[in-house]
Design a protein around this motif. Structure first.
Motif: not given
Ligand code: THU
Length: 130
Positions: A41, A51-52
């Motif tokens: 972030e 995350a992906e």
């Protein structure tokens, strides 16, 4: 290490001081290698990354461009589904039959294919033939 274990481990490194919602993701590439990523972030909220996206970036940085399996894990009551942007990012590098496992740290999990997660995906074919 399994894809789930990789996602669980990288989740610990998530930088989520604003949402306090840590997410871990791992992708298996066509070569069988595992690449992982966590959400990162930013105080300028829209600059944060999922995350992906991190896992996909790691795969591409390593010189690979096809993912065959994805796993996402978070500390949630029910398995978290990837956001719309990440669905499109996965579609860039994976076929419709790619299985996506969504898990919770408590052990719940569910699986869906990329095609079911992003029906009607925008593809390069839309830009051809006109
Ligand atoms: N997030 C992910 O990293 N992946 C998902 O699939 C869902 C949401 C992150 C983005 C943000 O840092 C936090 O979770 C809350 O939205």
């Amino acid at each position: 290490m399994s894809l789930l274990d990789a996602a669980r481990a990288v989740r610990e490194n998530a930088y989520a001081p604003y949402s306090h919602f840590k997410v871990g993701a791992a992708v298996r590439s066509a070569s069988g290698e595992i690449y992982s990523g966590c959400n990162v972030e930013n105080v300028a909220y829209p600059e944060g990354t999922c995350a992906e996206a991190g896992a996909i970036a790691a795969m591409v940085a390593a010189g690979e461009s096809e993912l065959v399996e994805v796993c996402v894990i978070a500390d949630a009551a029910t398995p978290v589904t990837p956001c719309g942007g990440c669905r499109q990012k996965m579609a860039e590098f994976g076929r419709g039959n790619v299985p996506i496992t969504m898990a919770t740290v408590d052990g719940a999990s569910t699986e869906i294919t990329l095609a079911d997660l992003l029906p009607g995906a925008f593809t390069a074919a839309h830009m051809e033939g006109k």
